[in-house]
Design an enzyme around this catalytic site. Structure first.
Site, PDB file in Angstrom:
ATOM      1  N   GLU A 156       0.810  -1.279   0.001  1.00  0.00           N
ATOM      2  CA  GLU A 156      -0.130   0.050  -0.031  1.00  0.00           C
ATOM      3  C   GLU A 156       1.019   1.334   0.043  1.00  0.00           C
ATOM      4  O   GLU A 156       1.721   1.019   0.509  1.00  0.00           O
ATOM      5  CB  GLU A 156      -1.005  -0.018   1.166  1.00  0.00           C
ATOM      6  CG  GLU A 156      -1.799  -1.138   1.428  1.00  0.00           C
ATOM      7  CD  GLU A 156      -3.017  -1.107   0.039  1.00  0.00           C
ATOM      8  OE1 GLU A 156      -3.015  -0.005  -0.445  1.00  0.00           O
ATOM      9  OE2 GLU A 156      -3.393  -2.347  -0.021  1.00  0.00           O
TER      10      GLU A 156
ATOM     11  N   CYS B 100      -7.630  -2.349   8.438  1.00  0.00           N
ATOM     12  CA  CYS B 100      -6.321  -2.436   7.832  1.00  0.00           C
ATOM     13  C   CYS B 100      -5.751  -0.994   7.817  1.00  0.00           C
ATOM     14  O   CYS B 100      -4.659  -0.923   8.259  1.00  0.00           O
ATOM     15  CB  CYS B 100      -6.412  -3.141   6.419  1.00  0.00           C
ATOM     16  SG  CYS B 100      -6.775  -4.846   6.545  1.00  0.00           S
TER      17      CYS B 100
ATOM     18  N   HIS C 292      -1.426  -5.923   1.486  1.00  0.00           N
ATOM     19  CA  HIS C 292      -2.582  -6.439   1.389  1.00  0.00           C
ATOM     20  C   HIS C 292      -2.432  -7.869   0.500  1.00  0.00           C
ATOM     21  O   HIS C 292      -1.408  -7.848  -0.474  1.00  0.00           O
ATOM     22  CB  HIS C 292      -3.767  -5.973   0.772  1.00  0.00           C
ATOM     23  CG  HIS C 292      -4.486  -5.138   1.629  1.00  0.00           C
ATOM     24  ND1 HIS C 292      -4.881  -3.906   1.641  1.00  0.00           N
ATOM     25  CD2 HIS C 292      -5.184  -5.806   2.653  1.00  0.00           C
ATOM     26  CE1 HIS C 292      -5.415  -3.463   2.494  1.00  0.00           C
ATOM     27  NE2 HIS C 292      -5.839  -4.609   3.384  1.00  0.00           N
TER      28      HIS C 292
END
Length: 218
Positions: free
Chosen positions: A86, A149, A172
């Site tokens: 991310e 998350c 992820h």
């Protein structure tokens, strides 16, 4: 254990199952890597509750206990087909489903008055290039969403912003094959363990990320 040894440790976290699932690949990855040695560093694996607030407090407890030099938080993103580091954590909790405590915040700041976002300090494009070279599907993701998350990711980066020399971020992973309904993408657990092992190794070996256009999920 002295401070120097603690600082040369890697913390990898996953989450317990949520949303009616009975398993979560991120938890399996954290358990599998606990006690492993990657690039000469011992790995501590921990599983966080999928609960707003409590998850971040548990992460901070592990940070105080381990005092790692690198933190890789991992979460499940059902529907994705690749390993996705991310890019940014954003300052909002906005849940489509309740967390495991039945809480469903809507448009709530994670930290009132805090920055709108924090950037990952993992070498996300080098990670994608390295995993792709290993035959593991990977792509940069622009956002970790607004569920637990992202909540953990934001709290992690907020904390690391005040810890010189400690880097971290969020990755992820897709469903496991037994979780995926017909037509949904998935990856075998062994592949995902190898991927996060690669994420740790590449992050430890790469201080300056590569510059390469594209490579993002859409």
């Amino acid at each position: 254990m002295n401070t120097d040894k603690k600082r040369r440790t890697v913390l990898v976290t996953g989450f317990e199952a949520f949303g009616g699932e009975t398993s979560n690949p991120s938890a399996e990855i954290a358990r599998a890597l606990d006690g492993k040695i990657i690039e000469g560093r011992p790995v501590v694996g921990a599983v966080l509750p999928c609960v707003f607030g409590t998850s971040a407090e548990e992460l901070l407890r592990w940070l105080r206990l381990v005092r790692p030099e690198l933190v890789v938080c991992v979460g499940q993103a059902g529907g994705r087909s690749a390993i996705t580091p991310e890019r940014v954590a954003i300052n909002v909790d906005d849940a489509l489903i309740p967390d495991n405590a039945g809480v469903r915040p809507v448009d709530v700041p994670i930290l009132r008055g805090g920055p709108a976002a924090y950037w990952s300090t993992l070498p996300i494009k080098a990670i994608v290039a390295g995993l792709t070279a290993r035959g593991i599907p990977s792509a940069v993701s622009p956002t970790a969403g607004t569920f637990v998350c992202n909540h953990v990711f934001y709290r992690l980066m907020r904390t690391l912003a005040r810890r010189k020399g400690v880097r971290g971020g969020f990755v992820h992973v897709p469903f496991l094959p037994h979780q995926a309904k017909r037509g949904q993408p998935s990856l075998p657990l062994d592949t995902m363990i190898a991927a996060i092992t690669g994420v740790v190794a590449i992050s430890l070996a790469t201080r300056r990320d590569i510059r390469r256009a594209g490579g993002e999920t859409h």
